[in-house]
Design a protein around this motif. Structure first.
Motif, PDB file in Angstrom:
ATOM      1  N   ASN A 108     -10.623   6.842   5.949  1.00 59.63           N
ATOM      2  CA  ASN A 108      -9.535   5.858   6.012  1.00 59.63           C
ATOM      3  C   ASN A 108      -9.436   5.192   4.645  1.00 59.63           C
ATOM      4  O   ASN A 108     -10.440   4.726   4.122  1.00 59.63           O
ATOM      5  CB  ASN A 108      -9.820   4.799   7.079  1.00 59.63           C
ATOM      6  N   LEU A 109      -8.225   5.207   4.089  1.00 62.65           N
ATOM      7  CA  LEU A 109      -8.107   4.710   2.724  1.00 62.65           C
ATOM      8  C   LEU A 109      -6.683   4.245   2.485  1.00 62.65           C
ATOM      9  O   LEU A 109      -5.732   4.839   2.992  1.00 62.65           O
ATOM     10  CB  LEU A 109      -8.441   5.858   1.764  1.00 62.65           C
ATOM     11  N   GLU A 110      -6.564   3.163   1.723  1.00 60.01           N
ATOM     12  CA  GLU A 110      -5.230   2.702   1.347  1.00 60.01           C
ATOM     13  C   GLU A 110      -5.211   2.469  -0.155  1.00 60.01           C
ATOM     14  O   GLU A 110      -6.136   1.877  -0.706  1.00 60.01           O
ATOM     15  CB  GLU A 110      -4.873   1.420   2.097  1.00 60.01           C
ATOM     16  N   VAL A 111      -4.175   2.964  -0.798  1.00 62.62           N
ATOM     17  CA  VAL A 111      -4.066   2.807  -2.248  1.00 62.62           C
ATOM     18  C   VAL A 111      -2.770   2.070  -2.543  1.00 62.62           C
ATOM     19  O   VAL A 111      -1.712   2.426  -2.025  1.00 62.62           O
ATOM     20  CB  VAL A 111      -4.074   4.177  -2.960  1.00 62.62           C
ATOM     21  N   GLU A 112      -2.892   1.046  -3.389  1.00 62.18           N
ATOM     22  CA  GLU A 112      -1.722   0.224  -3.685  1.00 62.18           C
ATOM     23  C   GLU A 112      -0.774   0.908  -4.658  1.00 62.18           C
ATOM     24  O   GLU A 112      -1.174   1.771  -5.423  1.00 62.18           O
ATOM     25  CB  GLU A 112      -2.179  -1.108  -4.304  1.00 62.18           C
ATOM     26  N   GLU A 113       0.469   0.461  -4.610  1.00 60.48           N
ATOM     27  CA  GLU A 113       1.463   0.971  -5.549  1.00 60.48           C
ATOM     28  C   GLU A 113       1.075   0.543  -6.964  1.00 60.48           C
ATOM     29  O   GLU A 113       0.720  -0.610  -7.198  1.00 60.48           O
ATOM     30  CB  GLU A 113       2.833   0.402  -5.194  1.00 60.48           C
ATOM     31  N   VAL A 155       3.417   9.304  -7.526  1.00 56.68           N
ATOM     32  CA  VAL A 155       1.956   9.355  -7.563  1.00 56.68           C
ATOM     33  C   VAL A 155       1.543  10.486  -8.497  1.00 56.68           C
ATOM     34  O   VAL A 155       2.077  11.585  -8.404  1.00 56.68           O
ATOM     35  CB  VAL A 155       1.378   9.652  -6.161  1.00 56.68           C
ATOM     36  N   LEU A 156       0.625  10.202  -9.398  1.00 54.16           N
ATOM     37  CA  LEU A 156       0.087  11.261 -10.236  1.00 54.16           C
ATOM     38  C   LEU A 156      -1.349  11.536  -9.796  1.00 54.16           C
ATOM     39  O   LEU A 156      -2.172  10.628  -9.723  1.00 54.16           O
ATOM     40  CB  LEU A 156       0.119  10.875 -11.716  1.00 54.16           C
ATOM     41  N   LEU A 157      -1.613  12.808  -9.480  1.00 54.73           N
ATOM     42  CA  LEU A 157      -2.941  13.190  -9.021  1.00 54.73           C
ATOM     43  C   LEU A 157      -3.649  13.892 -10.172  1.00 54.73           C
ATOM     44  O   LEU A 157      -3.105  14.836 -10.757  1.00 54.73           O
ATOM     45  CB  LEU A 157      -2.817  14.136  -7.822  1.00 54.73           C
ATOM     46  N   LEU A 158      -4.837  13.442 -10.510  1.00 54.22           N
ATOM     47  CA  LEU A 158      -5.548  14.028 -11.651  1.00 54.22           C
ATOM     48  C   LEU A 158      -6.906  14.551 -11.198  1.00 54.22           C
ATOM     49  O   LEU A 158      -7.731  13.792 -10.696  1.00 54.22           O
ATOM     50  CB  LEU A 158      -5.736  12.990 -12.761  1.00 54.22           C
ATOM     51  N   ASP A 188       4.323   5.815   1.158  1.00 55.74           N
ATOM     52  CA  ASP A 188       5.398   4.854   1.336  1.00 55.74           C
ATOM     53  C   ASP A 188       5.870   4.812   2.785  1.00 55.74           C
ATOM     54  O   ASP A 188       7.073   4.873   3.069  1.00 55.74           O
ATOM     55  CB  ASP A 188       6.575   5.228   0.402  1.00 55.74           C
ATOM     56  N   ASP A 189       4.910   4.774   3.699  1.00 52.45           N
ATOM     57  CA  ASP A 189       5.168   4.708   5.150  1.00 52.45           C
ATOM     58  C   ASP A 189       5.782   5.960   5.755  1.00 52.45           C
ATOM     59  O   ASP A 189       6.066   5.997   6.951  1.00 52.45           O
ATOM     60  CB  ASP A 189       6.042   3.496   5.513  1.00 52.45           C
ATOM     61  N   ALA A 190       6.029   6.989   4.947  1.00 56.50           N
ATOM     62  CA  ALA A 190       6.542   8.239   5.505  1.00 56.50           C
ATOM     63  C   ALA A 190       5.368   9.189   5.722  1.00 56.50           C
ATOM     64  O   ALA A 190       4.531   9.343   4.835  1.00 56.50           O
ATOM     65  CB  ALA A 190       7.556   8.869   4.555  1.00 56.50           C
ATOM     66  N   ASN A 240       0.845  -1.187   0.000  1.00 59.80           N
ATOM     67  CA  ASN A 240       0.000   0.000   0.000  1.00 59.80           C
ATOM     68  C   ASN A 240       0.881   1.238   0.000  1.00 59.80           C
ATOM     69  O   ASN A 240       1.598   1.484   0.958  1.00 59.80           O
ATOM     70  CB  ASN A 240      -0.909   0.013   1.222  1.00 59.80           C
ATOM     71  N   TYR A 241       0.852   1.988  -1.090  1.00 60.53           N
ATOM     72  CA  TYR A 241       1.743   3.146  -1.183  1.00 60.53           C
ATOM     73  C   TYR A 241       1.186   4.344  -0.415  1.00 60.53           C
ATOM     74  O   TYR A 241       1.893   5.005   0.316  1.00 60.53           O
ATOM     75  CB  TYR A 241       1.984   3.521  -2.646  1.00 60.53           C
ATOM     76  N   ILE A 242      -0.105   4.581  -0.615  1.00 59.07           N
ATOM     77  CA  ILE A 242      -0.717   5.725   0.080  1.00 59.07           C
ATOM     78  C   ILE A 242      -1.595   5.198   1.209  1.00 59.07           C
ATOM     79  O   ILE A 242      -2.392   4.281   1.008  1.00 59.07           O
ATOM     80  CB  ILE A 242      -1.583   6.550  -0.882  1.00 59.07           C
ATOM     81  N   LYS A 243      -1.422   5.778   2.390  1.00 57.91           N
ATOM     82  CA  LYS A 243      -2.302   5.432   3.505  1.00 57.91           C
ATOM     83  C   LYS A 243      -2.888   6.715   4.077  1.00 57.91           C
ATOM     84  O   LYS A 243      -2.163   7.666   4.352  1.00 57.91           O
ATOM     85  CB  LYS A 243      -1.520   4.713   4.610  1.00 57.91           C
ATOM     86  N   ILE A 244      -4.200   6.728   4.226  1.00 56.67           N
ATOM     87  CA  ILE A 244      -4.872   7.869   4.831  1.00 56.67           C
ATOM     88  C   ILE A 244      -5.543   7.363   6.094  1.00 56.67           C
ATOM     89  O   ILE A 244      -6.314   6.408   6.050  1.00 56.67           O
ATOM     90  CB  ILE A 244      -5.921   8.458   3.865  1.00 56.67           C
ATOM     91  N   LYS A 245      -5.191   8.003   7.224  1.00 59.69           N
ATOM     92  CA  LYS A 245      -5.707   7.506   8.500  1.00 59.69           C
ATOM     93  C   LYS A 245      -6.557   8.552   9.214  1.00 59.69           C
ATOM     94  O   LYS A 245      -6.079   9.659   9.479  1.00 59.69           O
ATOM     95  CB  LYS A 245      -4.539   7.108   9.414  1.00 59.69           C
ATOM     96  N   ASN A 246      -7.788   8.207   9.515  1.00 64.09           N
ATOM     97  CA  ASN A 246      -8.717   9.028  10.318  1.00 64.09           C
ATOM     98  C   ASN A 246      -8.706  10.489   9.911  1.00 64.09           C
ATOM     99  O   ASN A 246      -8.642  11.375  10.747  1.00 64.09           O
ATOM    100  CB  ASN A 246      -8.371   8.946  11.810  1.00 64.09           C
ATOM    101  N   LEU A 247      -8.766  10.726   8.619  1.00 63.98           N
ATOM    102  CA  LEU A 247      -8.599  12.089   8.140  1.00 63.98           C
ATOM    103  C   LEU A 247      -9.923  12.845   8.097  1.00 63.98           C
ATOM    104  O   LEU A 247     -10.926  12.331   7.594  1.00 63.98           O
ATOM    105  CB  LEU A 247      -7.968  12.047   6.742  1.00 63.98           C
TER     106      LEU A 247
END
Lengths: 294, 360
Positions: free
Chosen positions: B26-31, B157-160, B66-68, B5-12
């Motif tokens: 809460n959302l996780e997006v794979e690489e 990551v490309l955001l569109l 990426d966990d950062a 999971n490249y992107i992790k969004i927690k309790n946002l």
């Protein structure tokens, strides 16, 4: 017949454009072009006596202008003072215009009106008020002396070039804010975001995107301030002293007490030419520099 | 190898003043995933994207790349790049300089820079446009330049942000395929914001359907279409007939219900737990057939009257008013052997296994 003319008129965009332009055009022809032509003709004449002018063509007045160092010196000083006025005004008004365009969310118009508030009083009053502020018994000196920081009034505040520069840039500030604000407000905010997104800091974004895109406003402000202040003679008269005299003061006296209309006209023509050249140069250079920066 | 999971969004959460536009996301997006945020305007999808880009900061919660933890990192320091809705091509510089714009900081040699720009233009098929300015480009070309300008940075990551919204239908469909192919060949994560369900369906690996600041469902397109989690999702994705019904009795895995416009019906193998007596029954228009005489191959046949017909080329929609009910049923058909005109009487036929129970 009448209908043919009507037909031609309604089909021609040019005819319609000139109709719309005509009031302004008439005013410009009679109030500007005609006097200008008279002035140019006069500059090639000779003043013989108090009331008589010799109308034979001569370039003598231009030779007079360049042979007496005082004229070139005053012309240079006029340009120099206007240059600093323009610079000072831009440096002080650009951040204000930037603030209103990007940070004020509501009542932008109110802010603009507040900025132009000083313009609601007469130009002369504003110049005089600077005498009140800068003079020997003025606000600054009284305050400094009252608090005991100085014993004698500071003489260098008034009657010099610096006083002329301060007074003029304050007087013309509102004229600079409007074009700057308009050009900044027009900038699409997503362009700035795109710049951050592509790795630029806010500072870099300002120089690579915001400033180049605001250049039409900057050039507008430069011209609006520079052109009229070069020819100003009221402010140098009132706050400039001998040190602050400009070419316009000289021209005024040539048409007045000194009574040498042809020499006054020649000086005016030369000043006009100089201003036009500088304006063209400024526009050209600013465009070039902005291309480089981004 | 497990995909990470490249992107992790927690309790946002995010509020603008009193308005809460994102609620505990809460959302996780794979690489390497093509992930769409889909929802009506005002659902918070663009705000969520802007938080990922770094233009907005969340009121609460955290974002990880990426966990950062990148929650408070400014946009210029994030490994993401954005394609803006209005493309945001710098108008004062030409295409070449627009694409180079983000490369200045990377200390590339002149040749290397030129090569990257050329590759980027080739990727979007706009070679030879280096000296054009934004006002000399069409909408589609601007869109491609915006894409090239973002991709030349080689983002993770490309955001569109609704990049195809301003294009006409034909061009949009071409770009959908092109974008999808580009994403596959580059293998980078795409986060795609759109309000167009068709666009999301055709391009995405997974879709998050959003409404009023909540994520309602995160699933692959087929799953969303066939098993929508609630009424909103089912109606937002494709067309569907939703009918009110009441539960009469439950036995083993069979459910006896009274549908408002059909009368009593039996559902087999229902899995959802029914909390309420009132439920929604849903059926897609293509799961219903229309005929002149009743078709015994289906469990249920009802008589009705054709109110409207909409012809779409590849399919035709019939709006059928059922007899003894004011309910209008949507029916779609690829081809019609029997010609129908408006006000014709007809039968609608369907089987009970196509009926789904949908939560509110």
């Amino acid at each position: 017949m009448n209908s043919t003319i009507q037909n031609i008129y309604f089909r021609s965009d040019q005819a319609k454009a000139y109709t719309l332009l005509s009031p302004a055009l008439i005013l410009v022809i009679f109030a500007m072009a005609a006097p200008m032509i008279v002035m140019i003709f006069t500059s090639f004449n000779t003043q013989i006596s108090m009331i008589e002018i010799d109308r034979t063509f001569t370039t003598g007045r231009y030779e007079d202008f360049f042979s007496k160092p005082i004229f070139s010196m005053l012309l240079f000083r006029s340009v120099k003072i206007s240059f600093f006025v323009t610079l000072l005004t831009l440096v002080t008004t650009y951040p204000l215009a930037y603030y209103i365009a990007f940070y004020v969310k509501k009542n932008k118009m109110l802010w603009i009106v507040l900025m132009t508030l000083p313009f609601w009083t007469s130009y002369l009053l504003r110049v005089f008020s600077w005498r009140v502020i800068l003079g020997n018994k003025g606000v600054i000196n009284s305050a400094l002396m009252g608090t005991g920081m100085i014993d004698e009034p500071l003489g260098f505040l008034l009657y010099n070039q610096a006083a002329v520069i301060i007074t003029l840039s304050h007087a013309w500030a509102a004229f600079a804010i409007l074009p700057l604000y308009v050009s900044l407000d027009k900038i699409d905010k997503s362009l700035l975001e795109a710049s951050y997104d592509l790795g630029n800091t806010k500072f870099e974004t300002f120089w690579r995107v915001t400033f180049p895109l605001s250049l039409p406003g900057v050039i507008g402000a430069i011209l609006i301030i520079f052109i009229p202040t070069v020819g100003d003679y009221v402010t140098p008269q009132l706050v400039g002293g001998t040190d602050g005299r400009m070419l316009s003061n000289m021209i005024q006296s040539l048409f007045g007490r000194a009574n040498n209309f042809p020499l006054g006209a020649a000086s005016a023509v030369l000043m006009l030419t100089t201003v036009c050249l500088i304006a063209a140069l400024v526009t050209y250079i600013t465009k070039k520099v902005s291309m480089r920066m981004s | 190898m497990s995909i990470k999971n490249y992107i992790k969004i927690k309790n946002l959460s995010k509020s603008f003043g009193d308005v809460e536009v994102l609620k505990n996301i809460n959302l996780e997006v794979e690489e390497g995933e093509f992930f769409s945020l889909l929802g009506p305007s005002g659902c918070g999808k663009t705000t969520l994207l802007r938080i990922l880009a770094g233009f907005e900061y969340p009121s609460e919660g955290e974002v990880f790349f990426d966990d950062a933890n990148v929650t408070s990192l400014p946009p210029n320091l994030r490994p993401s790049n954005m394609v803006f809705q209005n493309y945001a091509i710098f108008p004062h510089i030409n295409v070449q300089r627009n694409i180079e714009f983000g490369l200045r900081k990377e200390n590339l040699s002149k040749d290397e820079m030129q090569k990257r720009v050329e590759n980027a233009l080739k990727m979007v098929q706009l070679e030879g446009y280096e000296n054009r300015y934004s006002n000399q480009l069409s909408g589609g070309q601007r869109q491609r330049i915006a894409l090239a300008r973002a991709l030349v940075k080689q983002p993770k990551v490309l955001l569109l942000d609704e990049p195809l919204g301003a294009l006409d239908k034909k061009l949009r469909e071409e770009m959908q395929i092109e974008l999808r192919n580009l994403q596959k060949s580059l293998g980078i994560t795409f986060i795609f914001v759109t309000h167009d369900q068709e666009e999301a369906m055709t391009m995405s690996d997974r879709i998050a359907v959003m409404d009023e600041g909540n994520i309602l469902q995160v699933s692959p397109p087929k799953e969303i279409y066939h098993n929508p989690k609630n009424k909103f999702v089912s109606q937002f994705i494709g067309n569907i007939n939703i009918l009110g019904a009441e539960i009469k009795s439950v036995s083993n895995e069979n459910l006896l219900i009274e549908v408002d416009c059909f009368g009593s019906m039996q559902l087999k193998n229902y899995q959802q737990i029914i909390e309420n007596d009132r439920i929604n029954i849903a059926i897609r228009p293509e799961e219903i057939t229309i005929s002149k005489i009743s078709d015994p191959n289906y469990d249920y046949n009802f008589q009705g009257n054709v109110k409207n017909i909409s012809f779409y080329g590849e399919s035709t929609y019939f709006y059928v008013q059922l007899n003894n009910s004011d309910k209008i049923l949507m029916v779609s058909k690829n081809e019609t052997k029997e010609p129908f005109s408006e006000n014709d009487n007809c039968f609608v036929n369907f089987s009970s296994n196509n009926l789904k129970i949908i939560k509110d």
